[in-house]
Design a protein around this motif. Structure first.
Motif, PDB file in Angstrom:
ATOM      1  N   THR A  71       0.819  -1.225   0.000  1.00 19.44           N
ATOM      2  CA  THR A  71       0.000   0.000   0.000  1.00 19.44           C
ATOM      3  C   THR A  71       0.849   1.270   0.000  1.00 19.44           C
ATOM      4  O   THR A  71       0.432   2.291  -0.506  1.00 19.44           O
ATOM      5  N   HIS A  72       2.030   1.215   0.620  1.00 22.84           N
ATOM      6  CA  HIS A  72       2.918   2.387   0.615  1.00 22.84           C
ATOM      7  C   HIS A  72       4.322   1.970   1.027  1.00 22.84           C
ATOM      8  O   HIS A  72       4.540   0.829   1.418  1.00 22.84           O
ATOM      9  N   GLY A  73       5.254   2.906   0.955  1.00 22.33           N
ATOM     10  CA  GLY A  73       6.668   2.551   1.049  1.00 22.33           C
ATOM     11  C   GLY A  73       7.290   2.511   2.434  1.00 22.33           C
ATOM     12  O   GLY A  73       8.509   2.429   2.547  1.00 22.33           O
ATOM     13  N   HIS A  74       6.495   2.578   3.504  1.00 19.26           N
ATOM     14  CA  HIS A  74       7.100   2.543   4.839  1.00 19.26           C
ATOM     15  C   HIS A  74       7.691   1.170   5.163  1.00 19.26           C
ATOM     16  O   HIS A  74       7.180   0.145   4.725  1.00 19.26           O
ATOM     17  N   GLU A  75       8.731   1.187   6.004  1.00 14.33           N
ATOM     18  CA  GLU A  75       9.460  -0.039   6.318  1.00 14.33           C
ATOM     19  C   GLU A  75       8.592  -1.114   6.967  1.00 14.33           C
ATOM     20  O   GLU A  75       8.789  -2.298   6.729  1.00 14.33           O
ATOM     21  N   ASP A  76       7.635  -0.670   7.809  1.00 14.10           N
ATOM     22  CA  ASP A  76       6.807  -1.672   8.493  1.00 14.10           C
ATOM     23  C   ASP A  76       5.737  -2.242   7.562  1.00 14.10           C
ATOM     24  O   ASP A  76       4.889  -3.021   7.974  1.00 14.10           O
ATOM     25  N   HIS A  77       5.785  -1.845   6.284  1.00 18.47           N
ATOM     26  CA  HIS A  77       4.877  -2.415   5.280  1.00 18.47           C
ATOM     27  C   HIS A  77       5.634  -3.096   4.133  1.00 18.47           C
ATOM     28  O   HIS A  77       5.034  -3.808   3.343  1.00 18.47           O
ATOM     29  N   THR A  78       6.938  -2.817   4.022  1.00 20.63           N
ATOM     30  CA  THR A  78       7.662  -3.319   2.839  1.00 20.63           C
ATOM     31  C   THR A  78       8.994  -4.012   3.133  1.00 20.63           C
ATOM     32  O   THR A  78       9.464  -4.796   2.311  1.00 20.63           O
ATOM     33  N   THR A 137      -3.824  10.156   1.772  1.00 22.74           N
ATOM     34  CA  THR A 137      -2.738  10.951   2.346  1.00 22.74           C
ATOM     35  C   THR A 137      -2.229  10.252   3.600  1.00 22.74           C
ATOM     36  O   THR A 137      -2.991   9.681   4.371  1.00 22.74           O
ATOM     37  N   HIS A 138      -0.913  10.302   3.769  1.00 24.07           N
ATOM     38  CA  HIS A 138      -0.250   9.662   4.903  1.00 24.07           C
ATOM     39  C   HIS A 138       1.037  10.459   5.097  1.00 24.07           C
ATOM     40  O   HIS A 138       1.082  11.630   4.704  1.00 24.07           O
ATOM     41  N   SER A 139       2.099   9.883   5.632  1.00 20.83           N
ATOM     42  CA  SER A 139       3.328  10.661   5.771  1.00 20.83           C
ATOM     43  C   SER A 139       4.359  10.276   4.720  1.00 20.83           C
ATOM     44  O   SER A 139       5.548  10.476   4.902  1.00 20.83           O
ATOM     45  N   SER A 159      -5.084   0.574   5.139  1.00 18.65           N
ATOM     46  CA  SER A 159      -3.855   0.672   5.919  1.00 18.65           C
ATOM     47  C   SER A 159      -3.608   2.156   6.149  1.00 18.65           C
ATOM     48  O   SER A 159      -4.420   2.977   5.782  1.00 18.65           O
ATOM     49  N   ASP A 160      -2.466   2.496   6.686  1.00 22.30           N
ATOM     50  CA  ASP A 160      -2.199   3.857   7.174  1.00 22.30           C
ATOM     51  C   ASP A 160      -2.792   4.975   6.312  1.00 22.30           C
ATOM     52  O   ASP A 160      -2.528   5.062   5.114  1.00 22.30           O
ATOM     53  N   PHE A 161      -3.545   5.853   6.946  1.00 20.95           N
ATOM     54  CA  PHE A 161      -4.119   6.996   6.237  1.00 20.95           C
ATOM     55  C   PHE A 161      -4.505   8.103   7.210  1.00 20.95           C
ATOM     56  O   PHE A 161      -4.639   7.865   8.401  1.00 20.95           O
TER      57      PHE A 161
HETATM   58 ZN   LIG Z   1       2.873   4.080   7.064  1.00 22.23          ZN
END
Ligand SMILES: [Zn+2]
Length: 435
Positions: A71-78, A137-139, A159-161
């Motif tokens: 869903t996005h590029g954060h470490e806890d997701h990828t 939108t997220h960080s 997921s994160d939003f």
């Molecule tokens: Zn995130």
């Protein structure tokens, strides 16, 4: 025909990190198709250890696995991809920035992967699953939620939003798309819940830049700015402020340089080339004309910032009245080590600005109560599973859901390795410890 849809929680429940979900479509007693959503790392409670995902559940199901969707590029997701892909061959899909950031990290591990950058309007078909992306939108830019259509109903993976109407990149959440999906009927919403304890809406990213400018105005020496190196929009704001004060910019730290390069290459980060300097030439620049954007906001050992604090960085040293700005909150578990880092830099004479003394230099990328209720209101799901939060945050999320008319039998709090199962008759139940 006997059918069911199951979501197996390999991570991302009961804790904030280590997100990993397996969506399975079962026909006549066996899995026909499955997709993995997210593959993130976790952090130990003391913050000193990285936890890789446990993919053993998947090993004997490889012939059913169609794709991994991020869903996005954060470490806890990828960042768990290196573990997954070293054991299982599976194509990976995500938006352009998400895939580019994952690609960089996989290259560090020497892993060649089948990566597919996806446009937001693209519809992906993986056997019984159809996946559509919703921009949120997220960080980090290019973040998404997923609309996952199955033969038994639509699942919305939020997921994160947060709902930021004035994000740095000018691209707000696609609320129309979410509402339309809600109108057509959603069986289950999986929703970020980590900020359910906070009232109201999470502030817009936009509020940061003015506060940062006020802070930098007071700086007499060099400025060292640190944030999560994946927080590309925050890095953009730092670049904007540095440019406004005619300061030269130095990106410091491997992860920071890698992410900046990928984001800039794809057009998610903009800066004039001539304002960038390199470590080697930094000594020629007067302190009050220098702005360093450094990795290591969580005081990671061996990060650029930790080396500076230990007075062990080969090119950068801290002098009295240099300013260090933390534009990130410590990840739970990392508080002590961040405070230690602040102490070291303070002893070297630097003016350190961090969230305990100025909370206007960071806003969360996660929605607070009202954002979460807005998501429930737009999607109007039959069932809800809060994800990405600890028990206390799940509890507060349930109270919000109850205010919106949801009853106990529609709200589920699975634990890691549990599954939620949906059947043709529209019923849902938790199955304990399937993984
Ligand atoms: Zn995130």
């Amino acid at each position: 025909m006997d059918e069911k849809v199951r979501i197996v929680f390999l991570g991302g429940v009961g804790e904030v990190t280590k997100n990993m979900f397996v969506y399975e479509y079962w026909r006549d007693g066996k899995i026909a198709d499955s997709i993995i959503v997210e593959c993130g790392i976790g952090f130990s409670e003391t913050g000193d250890e990285i936890i890789m995902p446990d993919v053993s559940y998947l090993l004997d199901k490889q012939d059913t696995l169609r794709a991994t969707v991020l869903t996005h590029g954060h470490e806890d997701h990828t960042s768990g991809l290196s573990t997954l892909l070293s054991q299982i061959r599976i194509p990976v899909y995500g938006t352009r920035l998400t895939v580019a950031l994952a690609e960089g990290k996989l290259a560090d591990h020497g892993i060649q992967a089948e990566l597919h950058p996806v446009k937001h309007k693209q519809i992906l078909n993986f056997g019984a699953f159809q996946v559509r992306f919703v921009h949120v939108t997220h960080s980090i830019p290019d973040a998404t939620n997923l609309i996952i259509k199955t033969p038994l109903g639509v699942l919305f993976h939020a997921s994160d939003f947060k709902f930021d109407w004035s994000p740095v990149d000018g691209w707000p959440t696609e609320v129309g798309k979410i509402a339309l999906a809600g109108e057509s009927g959603i069986l289950c919403l999986l929703s970020d819940c980590v900020r359910s304890e906070r009232s109201g809406y999470t502030l817009s990213e936009e509020t940061i830049e003015d506060h940062l400018e006020l802070q930098v105005k007071k700086a007499h020496g060099k400025v060292i700015f640190t944030t999560m190196s994946s927080n590309i929009s925050r890095i953009q704001q730092a670049v904007n402020v540095a440019s406004a004060f005619n300061r030269k910019i130095l990106f410091l730290g491997r992860s920071m340089r890698q992410n900046v390069e990928a984001a800039q290459h794809l057009g998610y980060l903009h800066f004039p080339k001539k304002s960038i300097v390199h470590s080697k030439s930094v000594k020629k620049i007067p302190s009050n004309k220098l702005f360093i954007i450094a990795a290591g906001s969580q005081a990671q050992e061996d990060s650029a910032l930790s080396r500076i604090a230990d007075n062990a960085h080969k090119d950068i040293s801290l002098a009295p009245h240099d300013m260090v700005i933390f534009s990130a909150d410590p990840i739970p578990g990392y508080e002590r080590q961040v405070h230690k880092l602040v102490n070291k830099m303070t002893k070297l004479g630097a003016d350190v600005v961090y969230s305990d003394i100025n909370d206007e230099l960071h806003v969360s990328g996660h929605g607070a109560s009202q954002d979460l209720m807005l998501m429930m209101g737009l999607t109007r799901p039959k069932y809800i599973v809060p994800i990405g939060g600890e028990s206390r945050q799940v509890r507060q999320y349930f109270l919000l859901a109850e205010k919106m008319g949801y009853s106990d039998d529609t709200l589920f709090a699975p634990e890691e390795k549990d599954a939620i199962e949906f059947t043709r008759d529209g019923k849902a139940r938790i199955v304990k410890e399937v993984a």
